[in-house]
Design a protein around this motif. Sequence first.
Motif, short mmCIF file in Angstrom:
data_model
loop_
_atom_site.label_atom_id
_atom_site.label_comp_id
_atom_site.label_asym_id
_atom_site.label_seq_id
_atom_site.Cartn_x
_atom_site.Cartn_y
_atom_site.Cartn_z
N MET A 25 13.07 8.81 0.13
CA MET A 25 13.51 9.66 1.33
C MET A 25 14.90 9.56 1.20
O MET A 25 15.72 8.55 1.21
N LYS A 26 15.79 10.69 1.25
CA LYS A 26 17.09 10.88 1.15
C LYS A 26 17.48 11.34 2.82
O LYS A 26 17.26 11.99 3.36
N GLY A 27 18.67 10.61 3.01
CA GLY A 27 19.32 10.63 4.36
C GLY A 27 19.73 9.48 4.81
O GLY A 27 19.71 8.35 4.20
N LEU A 28 20.57 9.49 5.92
CA LEU A 28 21.19 8.35 6.60
C LEU A 28 19.96 7.45 7.01
O LEU A 28 18.83 8.00 7.75
N SER A 29 20.07 6.18 6.98
CA SER A 29 19.20 5.18 7.26
C SER A 29 18.40 5.50 8.59
O SER A 29 16.96 5.48 8.88
N TRP A 30 19.26 5.39 9.72
CA TRP A 30 18.57 5.65 10.96
C TRP A 30 17.87 6.80 11.27
O TRP A 30 16.83 6.98 11.83
N ASP A 31 18.47 7.96 10.46
CA ASP A 31 17.83 9.32 10.79
C ASP A 31 16.22 9.16 9.88
O ASP A 31 15.17 9.67 10.46
N THR A 32 16.29 8.50 8.75
CA THR A 32 14.88 8.61 7.96
C THR A 32 13.93 7.37 8.86
O THR A 32 12.86 7.83 9.02
N LEU A 33 14.56 6.52 9.48
CA LEU A 33 13.73 5.67 10.35
C LEU A 33 12.93 6.44 11.28
O LEU A 33 11.72 6.24 11.92
N ALA A 34 13.94 7.21 11.92
CA ALA A 34 13.36 8.06 13.38
C ALA A 34 12.37 8.95 12.99
O ALA A 34 11.62 9.47 14.04
N THR A 35 11.85 9.15 11.67
CA THR A 35 10.98 10.19 11.28
C THR A 35 9.66 9.47 11.24
O THR A 35 8.44 10.11 11.19
N PHE A 36 9.63 8.03 11.50
CA PHE A 36 8.41 7.03 11.52
C PHE A 36 7.68 6.94 12.75
O PHE A 36 8.35 6.76 13.73
N PRO A 37 6.32 7.00 12.88
CA PRO A 37 5.57 6.56 14.13
C PRO A 37 5.88 5.18 14.56
O PRO A 37 6.48 4.40 13.65
N ASP A 38 5.66 4.74 15.69
CA ASP A 38 5.73 3.38 16.20
C ASP A 38 5.19 2.51 15.37
O ASP A 38 3.99 2.75 14.88
N HIS A 39 5.57 1.35 15.08
CA HIS A 39 4.77 0.27 14.53
C HIS A 39 3.96 0.63 13.32
O HIS A 39 3.04 0.23 12.82
N TYR A 40 5.02 1.03 12.29
CA TYR A 40 4.53 1.56 11.05
C TYR A 40 4.60 0.57 10.04
O TYR A 40 3.64 0.38 9.19
N PHE A 41 5.75 -0.19 9.96
CA PHE A 41 6.05 -1.14 8.82
C PHE A 41 5.59 -2.71 9.18
O PHE A 41 5.52 -3.11 9.97
N SER B 65 0.91 -1.15 -0.19
CA SER B 65 -0.10 0.00 0.04
C SER B 65 0.93 1.16 -0.15
O SER B 65 0.72 2.34 -0.50
N GLU B 66 2.10 1.05 0.48
CA GLU B 66 2.91 2.29 0.61
C GLU B 66 4.42 1.70 0.64
O GLU B 66 4.81 0.69 1.29
N LEU B 67 5.15 2.00 -0.28
CA LEU B 67 6.79 1.76 -0.31
C LEU B 67 7.57 2.85 0.05
O LEU B 67 7.72 3.96 -0.92
N ILE B 68 8.39 2.81 0.93
CA ILE B 68 9.30 3.95 1.24
C ILE B 68 10.74 3.35 0.57
O ILE B 68 11.10 2.38 0.92
N LEU B 69 11.19 4.20 0.02
CA LEU B 69 12.69 3.95 -0.61
C LEU B 69 13.83 4.87 0.03
O LEU B 69 13.65 6.12 -0.30
N ALA B 70 14.53 4.47 1.17
CA ALA B 70 15.41 5.25 1.76
C ALA B 70 17.13 4.99 1.15
O ALA B 70 17.43 3.97 1.04
N ASP B 71 17.65 6.03 0.88
CA ASP B 71 19.08 5.79 0.78
C ASP B 71 19.72 7.31 0.69
O ASP B 71 18.98 8.19 1.00
N THR B 72 20.89 7.23 1.07
CA THR B 72 21.64 8.57 1.09
C THR B 72 21.64 9.21 -0.33
O THR B 72 21.98 10.34 -0.38
N PHE B 73 21.55 8.53 -1.40
CA PHE B 73 21.54 8.89 -2.72
C PHE B 73 22.68 9.56 -3.09
O PHE B 73 23.04 10.77 -3.48
#
Length: 203
Positions: A103-119, A61-69
Amino acid sequence: MSEIEKKVYAQKLTPKMLKKSKLLTNRHQILEHLPKNGVGIEIGVLGGDWSCHLLQITVPSELILADTFNSNDYAHKNRFVKKTHEFYIKTKFETHGDKVKVMKGLSWDTLATFPDHYFDWMYIDAAHDYECVKKDLKEAIRVLKPDGYIIMNDYIMYDHFTKEEYGVVQATNEFMVEHNFEMLFFALHPEMFCDVVIKKIQE
Ligand SMILES: C[S@@+](CC[C@H](N)C(=O)[O-])C[C@H]1O[C@@H](n2cnc3c(N)ncnc32)[C@H](O)[C@@H]1O
């Protein structure tokens, strides 16, 4: 923790954690076992090749693609240079609209922007050294649903091509012990850059 201690810790998986483990011939087979229509994230996308398979088979339903690019492509493909990496991925997936978020950024920083139990599931394939994988997993446990799946790519201790040490095995096994996870699948790879699928033991 010393290198030896990390290795010792890595051996502490219990039979209970491996009771349901199945061996798969390759990582594509994992996709058939992930929930359809879930919320997923690929951490470390490079050229987005694997992202296409994730999209096609799991139909999220939603796919996040996270990388520093900030990477160069595989030398044999060379589809982008560092500064156009993000643009390349955004363009590649633009037809999917809001369903795919880049989403561009360091992986742990990107993950920190999501609410609990999101994925519902998380495919972790960014930096492979011990400290970075630990940081990814530290965030992952918060943002993963209690019955969600984590797939760790490159479950190997050493890259025999680049001669780099990886910490994926140690960090993953420690995480499994600390959080009472079991290994559901071990997917082989021709050069042994295997994937494992882990999930919290549902008591
Ligand atoms: C091995 S590639 C990913 C390959 C892709 N998952 C696949 O299976 O085709 C690793 C990617 O992780 C990204 N990366 C490395 N360290 C990262 C970090 N700390 N945060 C975010 N992305 C990172 C790199 O830019 C690179 O694109």
